[in-house]
Design an enzyme around this catalytic site. Structure first.
Site, PDB file in Angstrom:
ATOM      1  N   ASP A   1       8.182 -36.427 -54.336  1.00 32.31           N
ATOM      2  CA  ASP A   1       7.125 -35.914 -55.213  1.00 32.31           C
ATOM      3  C   ASP A   1       5.768 -36.286 -54.607  1.00 32.31           C
ATOM      4  O   ASP A   1       5.257 -35.584 -53.750  1.00 32.31           O
ATOM      5  CB  ASP A   1       7.321 -36.470 -56.619  1.00 32.31           C
TER       6      ASP A   1
ATOM      7  N   ASP B   1      16.237 -38.140 -63.776  1.00 32.12           N
ATOM      8  CA  ASP B   1      16.189 -38.447 -65.199  1.00 32.12           C
ATOM      9  C   ASP B   1      14.845 -38.132 -65.825  1.00 32.12           C
ATOM     10  O   ASP B   1      13.836 -37.950 -65.140  1.00 32.12           O
ATOM     11  CB  ASP B   1      16.440 -39.948 -65.403  1.00 32.12           C
TER      12      ASP B   1
END
Ligand code: IMP
Ligand code: MG
Length: 188
Positions: free
Chosen positions: A102, A159
């Site tokens: 990311d 998650d």
């Protein structure tokens, strides 16, 4: 859990077919080398199990806990490494496995530590997903499963507030779930 998703990005069969290709590439690139795989927990564990069973060469598996989200959907800009410290990788060829690239902070931090403090001989990186975006931290990944847009995804190890890791596919979470507007869902 499926109802909490806006849409599915990658089905299990698509992911596993891509892992066959990545595993072949990894095996070819490390022939004759002693490879230590360092898995970043918790996100990298599903990838670890499916990918490494496709890599047909002797290897060692180590783990490292790293977190930068602390329950939300954006990196807090600080990477906490777990209490067990760095695995012993002195003089070894290392492959870091993580679920997603990311901001790049996690991979950059772990890679730097494994080289500078751990004394690794060489470090390559593998992620299942890479978000297409501008990054302050300049780091690529040597092996990438799929490139995705800059949106929050869950499943296959990824998650939201600790949930959804066990979904066998990858999907985009609904905004209402992220904002905590569905009863009993979202971040406390
Ligand atoms: P980075 O340090 O910003 O590259 O973030 C890496 C970590 O953030 C990954 O190991 C994931 O655990 C988490 N992360 C980043 N994007 C997502 C996402 O879309 N869904 C779930 N977790 C994510
Ligand atoms: Mg995570």
């Amino acid at each position: 859990m499926r109802d909490d998703l806006e849409r599915i990005l990658f089905h299990e069969t698509t992911i596993l077919a891509r892992l066959d290709e990545l595993a072949e590439q990894i095996t070819r690139d490390h022939l004759g080398k002693e490879l230590s795989v360092v898995v970043i927990l918790h996100g990298g564990m599903v990838l670890m199990a499916d990918l490494l069973r496709r890599v047909h060469m002797p290897l060692w598996i180590e783990t490292l806990t790293a977190s930068s989200y602390h329950g939300g959907t954006a990196s807090k800009g600080v990477v906490d490494l777990g209490p067990d410290g760095l695995p012993d990788v002195k003089g070894r060829h290392v492959l870091i496995l993580d679920d997603i690239l990311d901001t790049g902070l996690t991979l950059a931090t772990v890679k730097k530590q494994l080289i500078e403090s751990g004394g690794a001989e060489g470090v390559r990186t593998c992620v299942l997903l890479r978000k297409k975006k501008e990054r302050a931290v300049r780091i690529g990944a040597d092996y990438v499963g799929f490139e995705i847009g800059d949106e929050f995804v869950v499943g296959y190890g990824l998650d939201f507030a600790g949930r959804y890791r066990n979904l066998p596919f990858i999907g985009v979470l609904k905004d209402e779930v992220i904002r905590g507007e569905l009863p009993g869902k979202g971040v406390e």
